[in-house]
Design an enzyme around this catalytic site. Structure first.
Site, mmCIF file in Angstrom:
data_model
loop_
_atom_site.group_PDB
_atom_site.id
_atom_site.type_symbol
_atom_site.label_atom_id
_atom_site.label_comp_id
_atom_site.label_asym_id
_atom_site.label_seq_id
_atom_site.Cartn_x
_atom_site.Cartn_y
_atom_site.Cartn_z
ATOM 1 N N SER A 120 39.801 -23.092 18.494
ATOM 2 C CA SER A 120 39.392 -21.696 18.365
ATOM 3 C C SER A 120 38.325 -21.563 17.263
ATOM 4 O O SER A 120 37.273 -22.199 17.360
ATOM 5 C CB SER A 120 40.622 -20.827 18.101
ATOM 6 N N ASP A 144 39.758 -24.964 23.339
ATOM 7 C CA ASP A 144 39.958 -23.635 23.928
ATOM 8 C C ASP A 144 39.121 -22.532 23.286
ATOM 9 O O ASP A 144 39.634 -21.473 22.942
ATOM 10 C CB ASP A 144 41.441 -23.241 23.925
ATOM 11 N N HIS A 283 46.707 -21.068 24.312
ATOM 12 C CA HIS A 283 45.537 -21.164 23.449
ATOM 13 C C HIS A 283 45.758 -22.118 22.271
ATOM 14 O O HIS A 283 44.869 -22.898 21.925
ATOM 15 C CB HIS A 283 45.179 -19.758 22.935
#
Length: 309
Positions: A120, A144, A283
């Site tokens: 992220s 992700d 995630h």
């Protein structure tokens, strides 16, 4: 007398569950030129080969299970404003700003170019680092995230959870709140996550370590609660950084995460040499598919698994 719980208390059970030996793990601290401190965890005693960068609102310990499964010497860094690293007075947590801190850490704590694995916000930070300091990066695994994805626009319950309050009477109070909203999995898992992402202030109150929760609460006080979001790692410069990466690049797309097939296709259109791997995970891949992610990292650390652009 009860044994005091420390940030390392959970590691033996995690290693036992994985069936791997427990390596030496230590907390590192680096004074920065502007007076702030950058903190990290070092797994193993040999020179690190891999450096892990977490996402927004997390900390270096989010990688614990993946790091243990990997069985390699590595660094797991608390990005500025997270974990044991200092908050920024200007609240600028853009990837390029964070990457400057990471570069200083690698110059101090490593002796060879690193495979950077960033999830992220950490993925965008890794791209900024690889584009600006290619001498420090042997490869990049972005987990992700692609530029333009606003991970703060997740479930409303998650935004409300981090928007306030920011301090609590006990950690148990926070555990109960997290579980009531469906976060954290089992109670032991939730207790571990809360312990590692909070601290006890001098007045005895428990608060989040990461600055983002406090910034979100400030926004909540100043605006209509229906419009509040936590700070987003979305930045226009993200694609420039990714396209500028000369090291081998892999995108990990979580099947139940934020990167859609179209996002992955856009990355491959812009960077034809990039590899895309899909893992069955949410995630936070490092927490929901740690063994699979560790296998991918291990393969990525072998230069023979890539063709250089």
């Amino acid at each position: 007398m009860a044994t005091e719980i420390t940030e390392f208390s959970y590691l033996p059970a995690q290693a036992e569950a994985l069936g791997v030996p427990l390596p030496p793990v230590e907390r590192l601290s680096l004074p920065l030129a502007d007076g702030r401190t950058l903190s990290a965890l070092r797994f193993g005693t040999a020179a690190p080969q891999v450096t892990l960068l977490h996402g927004a609102g997390l900390n270096a310990h989010t990688w614990d299970t993946t790091a243990l499964a990997l069985e390699r010497p590595l660094l797991s860094i608390d990005l500025a404003g997270h974990g044991d690293s200092s908050w920024r007075g200007d609240a600028d947590y853009s990837p390029r700003m964070l990457a400057a801190d990471v570069a200083a850490a690698l110059e101090t704590w490593t002796s060879q170019p690193q495979l950077i694995v960033g999830q992220s916000l950490g993925g965008l930070t890794g791209a900024a680092l690889a584009a600006s300091r290619p001498d420090l990066v042997s490869g990049l695994v972005v987990v992700d995230i692609t530029p333009g994805i606003d991970v703060s626009a997740g479930p409303a319950t998650l935004r409300a959870f981090y928007a306030g309050p920011t301090d609590f009477a006990t950690r148990d109070e926070l555990v109960e709140k997290a579980m009531s909203l469906g976060f954290g999995g089992t109670r032991p898992e939730t207790e571990r996550g809360v312990f590692l992402n909070t601290r006890v202030r001098s007045d005895g109150r428990v608060e989040w370590k990461h600055h983002f929760a406090h910034l979100a609460a400030q926004t909540l006080a100043a605006h209509d609660p229906g419009t509040v979001e936590t700070p987003s790692p979305r930045h226009e410069t993200g694609w420039d950084d990714l396209v500028g990466v000369r090291a081998p690049l892999t995108l990990v797309r979580a099947s139940r995460g934020f990167v859609a097939e179209a996002d992955a296709a856009e990355l491959q259109r812009r960077i034809p040499s990039a590899r895309v791997v899909v893992l069955d995970a949410t995630h936070n891949v490092q927490e929901t598919a740690p063994a699979a992610l560790a296998d991918l990292i291990a393969a990525s650390a072998d230069p023979r698994s890539f063709s250089h652009p």
